[in-house]
Design a protein around this motif. Structure first.
Motif, PDB file in Angstrom:
ATOM      1  N   GLU A 119       2.684   3.394  12.068  1.00  0.00           N
ATOM      2  CA  GLU A 119       1.667   4.282  12.625  1.00  0.00           C
ATOM      3  C   GLU A 119       1.540   5.604  11.862  1.00  0.00           C
ATOM      4  O   GLU A 119       0.489   6.234  11.877  1.00  0.00           O
ATOM      5  N   SER A 120       2.613   6.024  11.209  1.00  0.00           N
ATOM      6  CA  SER A 120       2.583   7.311  10.502  1.00  0.00           C
ATOM      7  C   SER A 120       2.121   7.186   9.045  1.00  0.00           C
ATOM      8  O   SER A 120       1.958   8.196   8.359  1.00  0.00           O
ATOM      9  N   THR A 121       1.918   5.978   8.573  1.00  0.00           N
ATOM     10  CA  THR A 121       1.468   5.780   7.197  1.00  0.00           C
ATOM     11  C   THR A 121       0.005   6.212   7.084  1.00  0.00           C
ATOM     12  O   THR A 121      -0.826   5.784   7.874  1.00  0.00           O
ATOM     13  N   PRO A 122      -0.310   7.068   6.115  1.00  0.00           N
ATOM     14  CA  PRO A 122      -1.695   7.530   5.964  1.00  0.00           C
ATOM     15  C   PRO A 122      -2.662   6.378   5.690  1.00  0.00           C
ATOM     16  O   PRO A 122      -2.309   5.382   5.058  1.00  0.00           O
ATOM     17  N   LEU A 123      -3.879   6.532   6.180  1.00  0.00           N
ATOM     18  CA  LEU A 123      -4.901   5.497   5.965  1.00  0.00           C
ATOM     19  C   LEU A 123      -5.264   5.338   4.499  1.00  0.00           C
ATOM     20  O   LEU A 123      -5.790   4.301   4.097  1.00  0.00           O
ATOM     21  N   THR A 124      -4.965   6.343   3.696  1.00  0.00           N
ATOM     22  CA  THR A 124      -5.271   6.284   2.262  1.00  0.00           C
ATOM     23  C   THR A 124      -4.135   5.678   1.434  1.00  0.00           C
ATOM     24  O   THR A 124      -4.288   5.463   0.238  1.00  0.00           O
ATOM     25  N   ASN A 125      -3.017   5.389   2.070  1.00  0.00           N
ATOM     26  CA  ASN A 125      -1.890   4.774   1.378  1.00  0.00           C
ATOM     27  C   ASN A 125      -2.301   3.395   0.860  1.00  0.00           C
ATOM     28  O   ASN A 125      -2.981   2.640   1.552  1.00  0.00           O
ATOM     29  N   ARG A 126      -1.878   3.045  -0.345  1.00  0.00           N
ATOM     30  CA  ARG A 126      -2.310   1.787  -0.950  1.00  0.00           C
ATOM     31  C   ARG A 126      -1.890   0.569  -0.140  1.00  0.00           C
ATOM     32  O   ARG A 126      -2.609  -0.422  -0.076  1.00  0.00           O
ATOM     33  N   HIS A 127      -0.735   0.632   0.517  1.00  0.00           N
ATOM     34  CA  HIS A 127      -0.299  -0.491   1.342  1.00  0.00           C
ATOM     35  C   HIS A 127      -1.153  -0.619   2.607  1.00  0.00           C
ATOM     36  O   HIS A 127      -1.474  -1.727   3.033  1.00  0.00           O
ATOM     37  N   THR A 128      -1.538   0.504   3.176  1.00  0.00           N
ATOM     38  CA  THR A 128      -2.399   0.485   4.353  1.00  0.00           C
ATOM     39  C   THR A 128      -3.768  -0.095   4.005  1.00  0.00           C
ATOM     40  O   THR A 128      -4.317  -0.919   4.749  1.00  0.00           O
ATOM     41  N   VAL A 129      -4.301   0.326   2.878  1.00  0.00           N
ATOM     42  CA  VAL A 129      -5.609  -0.180   2.439  1.00  0.00           C
ATOM     43  C   VAL A 129      -5.537  -1.678   2.182  1.00  0.00           C
ATOM     44  O   VAL A 129      -6.399  -2.441   2.635  1.00  0.00           O
ATOM     45  N   GLU A 130      -4.510  -2.114   1.489  1.00  0.00           N
ATOM     46  CA  GLU A 130      -4.369  -3.544   1.195  1.00  0.00           C
ATOM     47  C   GLU A 130      -4.169  -4.349   2.482  1.00  0.00           C
ATOM     48  O   GLU A 130      -4.746  -5.434   2.640  1.00  0.00           O
TER      49      GLU A 130
END
Length: 70
Positions: A25-36
């Motif tokens: 939940e704390s991972t930014p939406l712009t993080n590459r893992h979140t995007v993938e």
């Protein structure tokens, strides 16, 4: 999105399993893992909508479900 193959679907599922431990939940939406993870999830959702559709319940089914909740 073009038609998704079973192979693409299975690869997306496998990649989601790899990505889940890297994102919370704390991972930014712009993080590459979140995007993938979001992209892989979209692939799975599209495939499942086509191949495993969930039909809307009838009024009778809804009534039975509500009775079970009481």
């Amino acid at each position: 999105m073009s038609k998704i193959t079973k192979e693409q679907y299975e690869l997306a599922l496998a990649r989601i399993e790899e990505l889940l431990p890297m994102v919370d939940e704390s991972t930014p939406l712009t993080n590459r893992h979140t995007v993938e993870l979001s992209l892989m999830s979209d692939i799975v959702i599209e495939y499942e909508k086509e191949h495993y559709p969930i039909e809307k319940p009838t009024v009778a089914e809804l009534s039975l479900r509500l009775k079970r909740l009481d």
